[in-house]
Design a protein around this motif. Sequence first.
Motif, PDB file in Angstrom:
ATOM      1  N   ALA A 109      60.474  28.233  60.580  1.00 52.78           N
ATOM      2  CA  ALA A 109      61.279  27.030  60.580  1.00 52.78           C
ATOM      3  C   ALA A 109      60.485  25.956  59.822  1.00 52.78           C
ATOM      4  O   ALA A 109      59.371  25.542  60.224  1.00 52.78           O
ATOM      5  N   LEU A 110      60.966  25.568  58.589  1.00 50.28           N
ATOM      6  CA  LEU A 110      60.108  24.389  57.799  1.00 50.28           C
ATOM      7  C   LEU A 110      60.914  23.191  58.040  1.00 50.28           C
ATOM      8  O   LEU A 110      60.159  22.378  57.664  1.00 50.28           O
ATOM      9  N   HIS A 111      62.049  22.917  58.570  1.00 51.56           N
ATOM     10  CA  HIS A 111      62.470  21.656  59.061  1.00 51.56           C
ATOM     11  C   HIS A 111      62.446  20.786  57.747  1.00 51.56           C
ATOM     12  O   HIS A 111      61.802  19.827  57.899  1.00 51.56           O
ATOM     13  N   GLY A 112      63.065  21.406  56.555  1.00 51.95           N
ATOM     14  CA  GLY A 112      63.209  20.391  55.282  1.00 51.95           C
ATOM     15  C   GLY A 112      61.952  20.219  54.495  1.00 51.95           C
ATOM     16  O   GLY A 112      61.778  19.521  53.597  1.00 51.95           O
ATOM     17  N   GLN A 113      60.681  20.782  54.848  1.00 48.94           N
ATOM     18  CA  GLN A 113      59.458  20.626  54.293  1.00 48.94           C
ATOM     19  C   GLN A 113      59.329  21.937  53.356  1.00 48.94           C
ATOM     20  O   GLN A 113      59.762  22.919  53.357  1.00 48.94           O
ATOM     21  N   VAL A 114      58.544  21.515  52.131  1.00 46.16           N
ATOM     22  CA  VAL A 114      58.537  22.492  51.000  1.00 46.16           C
ATOM     23  C   VAL A 114      57.244  23.352  51.340  1.00 46.16           C
ATOM     24  O   VAL A 114      56.252  22.989  51.991  1.00 46.16           O
TER      25      VAL A 114
END
Length: 120
Positions: A109-114
């Motif tokens: 799960a990146l939660h909007g991070q690159v």
Amino acid sequence: MTAALVLSPAAVQSLPRTPASDVKKLGWRGVMRTVGREGRVLVTNHDQPEAVILSTDEYQRLVQAAAANQGRQDDALATLRRQFDERLAALAAPAADAALRAAFGQAPALHGQVRAGQTH
């Protein structure tokens, strides 16, 4: 073979000192008076530390402190070994392989991070 003594500047400065020439001039009794009074004395040669003479009481205190410290290190190592063995045993449990495969099989799960690196 002798090992070089590495003392911190503060440790060297805190020791009572006597130059090697005083050892010769005052004799063993003179040096031992300082050792008896201070517990230890640093012998220097041209202002460089050469030896530390300890009273038997001071030596015994250092040996006991080193033994106590070794015991604490042994206890800490035993605790680490026990914790490692417990974790290793968990990996050997019957369902561990399936749990690991499931955990590694999920996309992070990146939660909007690159995310750097290759994408699939």
